[in-house]
Write an enzyme that holds these catalytic residues in place. Structure first.
Site, PDB file in Angstrom:
ATOM      1  N   TYR A  34       0.818  -1.002  -0.019  1.00 52.23           N
ATOM      2  CA  TYR A  34      -0.070  -0.019  -0.029  1.00 52.23           C
ATOM      3  C   TYR A  34       1.038   1.262   0.023  1.00 52.23           C
ATOM      4  O   TYR A  34       1.705   1.368   0.914  1.00 52.23           O
ATOM      5  CB  TYR A  34      -0.999  -0.120   1.108  1.00 52.23           C
ATOM      6  CG  TYR A  34      -2.101  -1.159   1.261  1.00 52.23           C
ATOM      7  CD1 TYR A  34      -1.499  -2.333   1.754  1.00 52.23           C
ATOM      8  CD2 TYR A  34      -3.254  -0.748   1.060  1.00 52.23           C
ATOM      9  CE1 TYR A  34      -2.541  -3.311   1.974  1.00 52.23           C
ATOM     10  CE2 TYR A  34      -4.211  -1.701   1.146  1.00 52.23           C
ATOM     11  CZ  TYR A  34      -3.898  -2.873   1.676  1.00 52.23           C
ATOM     12  OH  TYR A  34      -4.741  -3.875   1.655  1.00 52.23           O
TER      13      TYR A  34
ATOM     14  N   TYR B  45      -6.508  -4.884  10.631  1.00 49.82           N
ATOM     15  CA  TYR B  45      -6.028  -5.635   9.316  1.00 49.82           C
ATOM     16  C   TYR B  45      -6.691  -6.962   9.312  1.00 49.82           C
ATOM     17  O   TYR B  45      -7.219  -7.614   8.341  1.00 49.82           O
ATOM     18  CB  TYR B  45      -4.864  -5.325   8.606  1.00 49.82           C
ATOM     19  CG  TYR B  45      -5.001  -5.574   7.277  1.00 49.82           C
ATOM     20  CD1 TYR B  45      -5.014  -4.393   6.302  1.00 49.82           C
ATOM     21  CD2 TYR B  45      -4.589  -6.646   6.595  1.00 49.82           C
ATOM     22  CE1 TYR B  45      -4.761  -4.602   4.795  1.00 49.82           C
ATOM     23  CE2 TYR B  45      -4.462  -6.864   5.215  1.00 49.82           C
ATOM     24  CZ  TYR B  45      -4.751  -5.970   4.421  1.00 49.82           C
ATOM     25  OH  TYR B  45      -4.658  -6.113   3.176  1.00 49.82           O
TER      26      TYR B  45
END
Ligand code: RFL
Ligand code: PHB
Length: 389
Positions: free
Chosen positions: A200, A384
């Protein structure tokens, strides 16, 4: 036709619910507006939390997932030239599985066909009736004829644009929304991923994500303004832009190739409360949307479905309405946690056109807290890998 639970929508929510209920002996019929091929053609999520794997296990649909799913113990974050690996396994002792939504959906469709449960594809003009009465029913059109499906309950699994949520009276529903001023341009290609984990990244040209479906299939995303048209993005332009946003050492590992699919998705946070109105229960995107930055959309859909399956099992097997009555509150507690996380990841990693110098410093401080604090990294890993279910 008569059934116990009428399910609207054959996306992952509807199919997973249908399979778990069928395994528990609860009769259900799914009505889907599109064809099965169309549903499978939508390229969406790729990361499964353990709650989703648990759901698929409960549905008895894990053969391909076990063979082809890739366990990921961490992911890499890149922020304006600095990189940091979040180690989920070391931080919270859990990991995630990379396995595509298309594959999850196909596995569930095949399992449903095997047990001979009814799915009506291309069901047009689906309408919900008497959801506040004792005998709810659904009408739909198929091949020019109108049909009626009587049921005990209706599960609205028909996504953000479905008919179920609007059936709830406006004075009962409360909605919360945040629309972001950009979208994600996604590209799928049969090329090996540039890294064994997801990356990311935020560059001064915007967000990018390097994801994957397998060791030979990659999925990449770029933040783009909402005014962009996918037709203006040749494969070459996409690959050039992606590499220009990445760290040079990562960009050097990108294998390019012809795209199998390219599309732009707008980013939105949305929650509607409550998720139950009398005989109607909403699950998945029908009730809430998250921006994809936290990889939570499909996983929230799965946790809603598990709570709903518990509630119906409680009703039919134990003659108890406790699960049904508690459904909305139970889901929403988990949903708001995932909404916060997706909003936080989106704010930290994207370039916002309206940001001033102060906002940019806050974004930087947010990233620094993550990389300089064991607690910061642990919190990210915990979210997450999936909040408690
Ligand atoms: P779905 O998958 O939207 O399925 C709903 C189904 O209902 C059908 N339907 C109807 N059927 C009958 N009558 C009607 N009137 C109907 N109206 C709609 C639709 O045809 C469809 O088949 O919702 P579900 O099952 O709740 O599943 C949720 C997930 O699909 C969703 O949360 C994620 O895919 C979200 N999402 C992503 N999540 C991630 O975790 N990572 C991603 O990268 C990611 N990318 C995305 C996404 C969602 C997108 N949408 C909704 C536009 C990309 C896109 C483009
Ligand atoms: C994907 O592979 O499509 C994917 C993975 C992680 C995300 C969003 C999308 O956060």
């Amino acid at each position: 036709m008569k059934t116990q639970v009428a399910i609207i929508g054959a996306g992952p929510s509807g199919l997973l619910l249908g399979q778990i209920l069928a395994k528990s002996g609860i009769d259900n019929v799914i009505l889907e507006r599109q064809t099965g091929e169309y549903v499978l053609g939508r390229i969406r999520a790729g990361v499964l939390e353990s709650v989703t794997v648990d759901g698929l296990t409960r549905a008895g649909v894990t053969k391909n997932l076990k063979e082809q799913g890739l366990p990921h113990d961490g992911c890499k974050l890149v922020f304006n030239g600095q990189e940091y690996r979040v180690d989920f396994k070391a931080q919270v002792g859990r990991n995630v599985t990379v396995y595509g939504q298309t594959e999850v959906t196909r596995d569930l469709m095949e399992a449903r066909e095997e047990i001979g449960a009814t799915t009506v594809y291309e069901a047009k003009n689906v309408a919900l009736h008497d959801v506040d009465g004792e005998s709810p029913y659904v009408t739909y059109e198929k091949d020019g004829e109108t049909h009626r499906l009587d049921c005990d309950f209706i599960a609205g699994c028909d996504g953000y644009h479905g008919v179920s949520r609007p059936t709830i009276p406006a004075d009962v529903l409360k909605t919360y929304e945040r629309v972001y001023p950009f979208g994600w341009l996604g590209l799928l290609a049969d090329v090996p991923p540039c890294d064994h984990e997801l990356i990311y990244g935020k560059s001064d040209k915007g967000f990018y994500l390097c994801s994957q479906r397998s060791e030979t299939r990659s999925r990449y995303y770029l933040q783009v303004p909402l005014t962009e048209n996918v037709e203006d993005w040749s494969d070459e332009r996409f690959w050039d832009e992606l590499k220009s946003r990445m760290l040079p050492e990562d960009a050097a590992k990108v294998t390019t190739g012809p795209s199998l699919e390219k599309s732009i998705a707008p980013l939105r946070s949305f929650v509607s409360e409550p998720m139950r109105y009398k005989k109607l229960f909403l699950a998945g995107d029908a009730a809430h949307i998250v921006p994809p930055t936290g990889a939570k959309g499909l996983n929230l859909a799965a946790s809603d479905v598990l709570y709903l399956a518990d509630a119906f099992e409680d009703f039919y097997q134990n003659n108890s309405e406790a699960g049904i009555d508690g459904y909305s509150a139970r889901c929403l507690a988990r949903i708001w946690g995932a909404e916060r996380f997706s909003w936080y990841m989106t704010k930290m990693l994207h370039t916002f056109p309206e940001n001033d110098a102060w906002d940019n410093k806050m974004q930087e401080a947010e990233f620094n807290q993550l990389i300089n604090s064991e607690n910061g990294a642990k919190l990210l890993a915990e979210n997450y890998a999936g909040l408690p279910y």
